[in-house]
Design a protein around this motif. Structure first.
Motif, mmCIF file in Angstrom:
data_model
loop_
_atom_site.group_PDB
_atom_site.id
_atom_site.type_symbol
_atom_site.label_atom_id
_atom_site.label_comp_id
_atom_site.label_asym_id
_atom_site.label_seq_id
_atom_site.Cartn_x
_atom_site.Cartn_y
_atom_site.Cartn_z
ATOM 1 N N ASN A 1 0.843 -1.187 0.000
ATOM 2 C CA ASN A 1 0.000 0.000 0.000
ATOM 3 C C ASN A 1 0.887 1.249 0.000
ATOM 4 O O ASN A 1 1.772 1.381 0.831
ATOM 5 C CB ASN A 1 -0.860 -0.036 1.273
ATOM 6 N N TYR B 1 0.278 4.083 0.970
ATOM 7 C CA TYR B 1 0.066 4.934 2.142
ATOM 8 C C TYR B 1 0.734 4.380 3.392
ATOM 9 O O TYR B 1 0.656 4.974 4.448
ATOM 10 C CB TYR B 1 -1.425 5.131 2.406
ATOM 11 N N LEU B 2 1.327 3.195 3.275
ATOM 12 C CA LEU B 2 2.065 2.652 4.417
ATOM 13 C C LEU B 2 3.276 3.539 4.658
ATOM 14 O O LEU B 2 4.079 3.769 3.760
ATOM 15 C CB LEU B 2 2.507 1.223 4.090
ATOM 16 N N SER B 3 3.395 4.056 5.871
ATOM 17 C CA SER B 3 4.461 5.021 6.148
ATOM 18 C C SER B 3 5.726 4.294 6.585
ATOM 19 O O SER B 3 5.828 3.833 7.712
ATOM 20 C CB SER B 3 3.995 5.984 7.236
ATOM 21 N N ILE C 1 -7.116 -1.361 4.957
ATOM 22 C CA ILE C 1 -6.702 -1.859 3.645
ATOM 23 C C ILE C 1 -7.935 -1.914 2.764
ATOM 24 O O ILE C 1 -8.985 -2.372 3.190
ATOM 25 C CB ILE C 1 -6.082 -3.255 3.766
ATOM 26 N N ARG C 2 -7.763 -1.441 1.561
ATOM 27 C CA ARG C 2 -8.901 -1.427 0.671
ATOM 28 C C ARG C 2 -8.634 -2.379 -0.476
ATOM 29 O O ARG C 2 -7.590 -2.333 -1.103
ATOM 30 C CB ARG C 2 -9.096 -0.008 0.146
ATOM 31 N N ILE D 1 -11.378 3.393 5.768
ATOM 32 C CA ILE D 1 -11.017 3.758 4.400
ATOM 33 C C ILE D 1 -12.004 4.764 3.831
ATOM 34 O O ILE D 1 -12.166 4.875 2.630
ATOM 35 C CB ILE D 1 -10.893 2.533 3.486
ATOM 36 N N TYR E 1 -7.390 9.088 3.056
ATOM 37 C CA TYR E 1 -8.255 8.161 3.792
ATOM 38 C C TYR E 1 -8.300 8.576 5.253
ATOM 39 O O TYR E 1 -7.384 9.208 5.758
ATOM 40 C CB TYR E 1 -7.714 6.744 3.708
ATOM 41 N N TYR F 1 -7.940 6.817 7.979
ATOM 42 C CA TYR F 1 -6.870 6.319 8.852
ATOM 43 C C TYR F 1 -5.596 7.128 8.652
ATOM 44 O O TYR F 1 -4.828 7.359 9.584
ATOM 45 C CB TYR F 1 -6.620 4.830 8.625
ATOM 46 N N ASN F 2 -5.405 7.567 7.394
ATOM 47 C CA ASN F 2 -4.222 8.343 7.074
ATOM 48 C C ASN F 2 -4.280 9.710 7.762
ATOM 49 O O ASN F 2 -3.304 10.194 8.337
ATOM 50 C CB ASN F 2 -4.196 8.513 5.555
ATOM 51 N N ARG G 1 -3.622 9.210 11.375
ATOM 52 C CA ARG G 1 -2.202 8.971 11.643
ATOM 53 C C ARG G 1 -1.453 10.293 11.701
ATOM 54 O O ARG G 1 -0.671 10.530 12.617
ATOM 55 C CB ARG G 1 -1.622 8.092 10.544
ATOM 56 N N LEU H 1 9.187 13.574 10.649
ATOM 57 C CA LEU H 1 9.132 12.124 10.841
ATOM 58 C C LEU H 1 10.353 11.465 10.207
ATOM 59 O O LEU H 1 10.946 10.554 10.775
ATOM 60 C CB LEU H 1 7.846 11.583 10.224
#
Lengths: 419, 382
Positions: free
Chosen positions: A160, A162-164, A253-254, B141, B187, B189-190, B193, B342
């Protein structure tokens, strides 16, 4: 008797189920206090214990823990067996109760927790009375169905955009911190699958699994994923706000083109089956351990001269489930029981049927307090207390594991000296 | 005996399948699906929520829900949606009050658009962000956005192209339909975060109502941990996307010898590094680039190899200038939507002091941009 690949299934299911048993909770709680280091430490500890125990138990082919302890005086073996029975019971119960909590939280908040628990308990108690082999077959099917789904979700999670990765790296920079006992105890949980051999060894005719190196490698991977992926999704600070960090991650997760858009539901059903099978395995062991207390008495009374102890126990367990047709309860009693035991049942029906009924009843008398205690846990534990219980179980489990390995070693040594 | 048992098992399995068709005690026709949720802050006193206690007048929110009524054929444009709204002193309270305005059970499981009114976003968004993360049935989402002039009005817009109510917002905010480079897609969740993270700040797209049935999404809002602090223009929102995502589909234009060349990006890439300069300052070094194809030029000059090369160079130079301006502007707001802090935490191994160090470094950040745009094709004609 089953092939050695079932050994890996026993390991794998425990490794996968750690999400339900508060392992991510313990690890993320300590993410700035040495969780990563404790993962590496626990890979060493966990796989060492695993290899030692596997080697030891391969010297007792076809024997379960009660038979291995037969050389000990009863003053030693009974308390040991009760400790382990309780540990296995609590393990299954924690899995069940926390899964009930998850069900209520994500799937049907309107449902009373009582109904959900009763539903799961009916299934788990009925299945935990099956023969050891049947449970292993069921385990294989569950693993084969669910592992591809879990893999799909993991791949989806890891790729994904968007996973940081910065958040993941930030936690990795906390590597050089002294690990705490709590996180080591949590992380070693994923290697704990091998202890199930204590009873399931009865089903293996030889125990020399190949490619054992796979276990530390895959264990490390699983631990890192368990720990780091939720951090990548919810941030180094935000991950602590999540109660079930992996369920929130699955919700983030989409999946546009596969079954349903919300991966959460696929994830939920995967883990539903996995955790129910784990609970069945653990309760089966608890049940068999407690049953062994009474088997000894029976043996003394009826004084059987034929058959090894292991044969005796396995036939008694299968015949006990056989007799359950007559008792009101189990329609789902195992279809895989051997014809042999059926025949032998007919041949000496007259003197055996009464004993079968008593063993079947005994199963239920053992299961009844387990069921009641779990119901109690489900009703009285709120979110905070459940987390505490789950974490305390993890802390207590590691010494219990050490005790198990040590006692089996002692039994091995005694037997060798006598021989 | 065995056969009988097997038969019974099979029958039992079939009976169990009857349980599968359930809508959890409430059928679809008794549910109203919430498709969009909008929160505005209310300043006037007159519209007080009936259930809201009169004590806290300063904090009043208006919650509006767009409800879909399940019916027949989804391909026809006959789907009706209704909007209900309620003023109260907290969001859950408003939702409870809304339940008595509709005859059906509210179902949030399909609620994918969450809008903050501009006024609300400028006061305090923490309650809403907490609520949407805490509720189990609102998806993580979902798409979050700021709405102008008010969230309720934006939610009420029914675009002509829209078949299913509120679907236009989902399609465009999620970039499932349109792939506009100006839409910053976030999204929930983003968003959450970034709200909690140390060293990164949230950003949300801005949805504007332009006409009665037209919505424009091409700007973005920068947040600190609590409220809106700055607004990005359309061009800046595109640059943000360029820096944050890989493979952005967009076009730019560049002027060379009085001729305007427009080129379309086929691939883009962007990454940044933190470097220490000699004076102890921190340099944020961006490396951006991509492959492009020429889309038009205003004077219809025949493009040759050298011209493409020149245009590429000019384009790269322009990128460097624009991106640097953009970065300096963001730095000027004191926010960190691109996550430099970050990154500093991620590369620094002395964890005790890193936050303090970053706080000292941040005001004196310097930026350098290296762009490498390669316009490799001239399209179908030379």
């Amino acid at each position: 008797m089953v092939k050695e690949r079932y050994y890996y299934y026993l390991y794998l299911i425990n490794a996968l189920i750690n999400i339900i048993n508060f392992v991510p909770r313990v690890l993320t709680g300590n993410r700035f206090e040495g969780a990563l280091m404790s993962i590496f430490v626990s890979v060493v500890i966990g796989s060492t214990l695993l290899i030692i125990f596997t080697k030891l138990i391969s010297r007792f082919p076809g024997e379960g823990l009660p038979q291995i302890y037969a050389d000990f005086p009863r003053v030693v073996s009974i308390p040991l067996l009760s400790i382990f029975a309780i540990l296995w019971y609590v393990s299954g119960a924690v899995t069940l109760v926390s899964f009930v909590d998850i069900t209520l939280r994500y799937i049907s908040p309107d449902l009373s927790p009582l109904y959900a628990i009763i539903g799961y308990l009916v299934l788990v108690t009925l299945c935990s009375r099956l023969t050891t082999e049947s449970i292993l077959y069921a385990l294989e099917i569950t693993i084969i169905i669910n592992v591809p789904l879990v893999t799909y979700i993991l791949i989806k999670a890891l790729f994904n955009p968007y996973l940081s990765w910065d958040a993941v790296m930030e936690v990795i920079t906390h590597l050089w911190t002294m690990p705490k006992y709590s996180s080591i105890a949590g992380a070693t949980f994923i290697f704990t699958g091998y202890v199930n051999l204590a009873i399931f060894n009865r089903a293996f005719h030889s125990m020399k699994p190949r490619h054992l190196w796979l276990i530390p490698v895959s264990g490390l991977m699983i631990l890192l994923i368990t720990f780091l992926v939720p951090i990548g999704y919810h941030g180094t600070i935000g991950v602590e706000h999540q109660v079930y960090s992996w369920f929130s991650t699955a919700d983030s997760i989409r999946s546009e083109f596969f079954v349903v858009e919300r991966v959460l539901f696929i994830f939920y059903f995967t883990y539903l089956s996995l955790s129910l099978v784990t609970a069945v395995i653990h309760w089966h062991i608890a049940l068999e351990l407690i049953k062994s207390f009474f088997e000894k008495k029976d043996k003394k009374k009826s004084n059987p001269s034929s058959g090894s102890s292991s044969m005796n126990s396995s036939s008694s367990s299968s015949s006990s489930s056989n007799s359950s047709d007559s008792s009101n309860s189990t329609k789902s009693s195992n279809s895989s029981k051997s014809n042999k035991s059926n025949k032998s049942n007919k041949s000496n029906k007259s003197n055996k049927s009464s004993r079968d009924r008593t063993t079947s009843n005994r199963d239920w008398w053992i299961l009844a307090p387990m069921v009641l205690a779990t119901l109690g846990m489900g009703i009285f534990l709120d979110q905070i207390k459940l987390e505490l219980v789950g974490q305390w179980f993890l802390y207590v489990r590691l010494p219990g594991e050490l005790l198990l390995v040590a006692s089996v070693f002692a039994a091995y040594w005694r037997r060798k000296k006598r021989a | 005996m065995r056969k009988c048992l097997n038969l019974m098992l099979v029958i039992l399995l079939f009976m169990l399948s009857l349980l599968l068709a359930g809508c959890q005690f409430k059928d679809v026709d008794r549910r109203a699906f919430v498709l969009g949720l909008a929160v505005d802050s209310v300043e006037k006193k007159e519209g007080q929520g009936e259930g809201g206690g009169g004590g806290s007048k300063k904090h009043l929110v208006q919650v509006s829900l767009k409800l879909a009524i399940p019916e027949g054929d989804p391909t026809k444009r006959s789907q009706e949606a209704i909007i209900v709204s309620q003023i109260s002193n907290s969001i859950p309270e408003a939702v409870r009050l809304l339940k008595s305005k509709v005859d059906k059970e509210l179902d949030f499981s399909h609620c994918k658009t969450l809008l903050f009114g501009e006024g609300y976003a400028k006061t305090d968004i923490r309650e809403m962000s907490d609520w949407i993360a805490r509720r189990r049935d609102i998806q993580l989402i979902g798409h979050v956005a700021v709405a102008r002039p008010t969230a309720k009005e934006v939610l009420g817009v029914r675009m002509i192209s829209e078949r299913v109510p509120a679907y236009a917002l989902i399609l465009s905010l999620g970039k499932e339909g349109t792939e506009s480079p100006f839409i910053v897609s976030i999204y929930s969740y983003n968003f959450r975060r970034h709200l909690s993270e140390i060293g990164a700040d949230p950003i949300l797209p801005l949805v504007e109502k332009e006409e009665e049935d037209v919505l424009v999404i091409n700007k973005a809002m920068l947040f600190d941990k609590q409220r809106v602090r700055a607004e990005l223009t359309a061009n800046e929102a595109r640059l943000y996307n360029l820096l944050k995502t890989q493979g952005l589909r967009t076009s730019f234009n560049v002027e060379l010898d009085d001729n305007i060349y427009t080129y379309n990006m086929e691939t883009t890439r962007a990454k940044f590094k933190l470097l220490k300069s000699e004076e102890g300052k921190m340099i944020v070094q961006y490396k951006v680039g991509g492959r492009a194809v020429l889309e038009d030029n205003s004077k219809s000059v025949t493009t040759t190899g050298p011209i493409l090369e020149q245009v590429s160079k000019a384009a790269s130079k322009q990128w460097e200038k624009e991106i640097k301006q953009f970065l300096v502007k963001i730095h000027g707001t004191g926010l960190d939507p691109l996550g430099w802090g970050l990154r500093y935490r991620a590369i620094s191994w002395n964890n005790e002091t890193e936050e303090e160090e970053w706080r000292k470094l941040y005001p004196n950040l310097e930026f350098s941009v290296k762009a490498d745009v390669r316009i490799q094709y001239s399209g179908m004609i030379r």
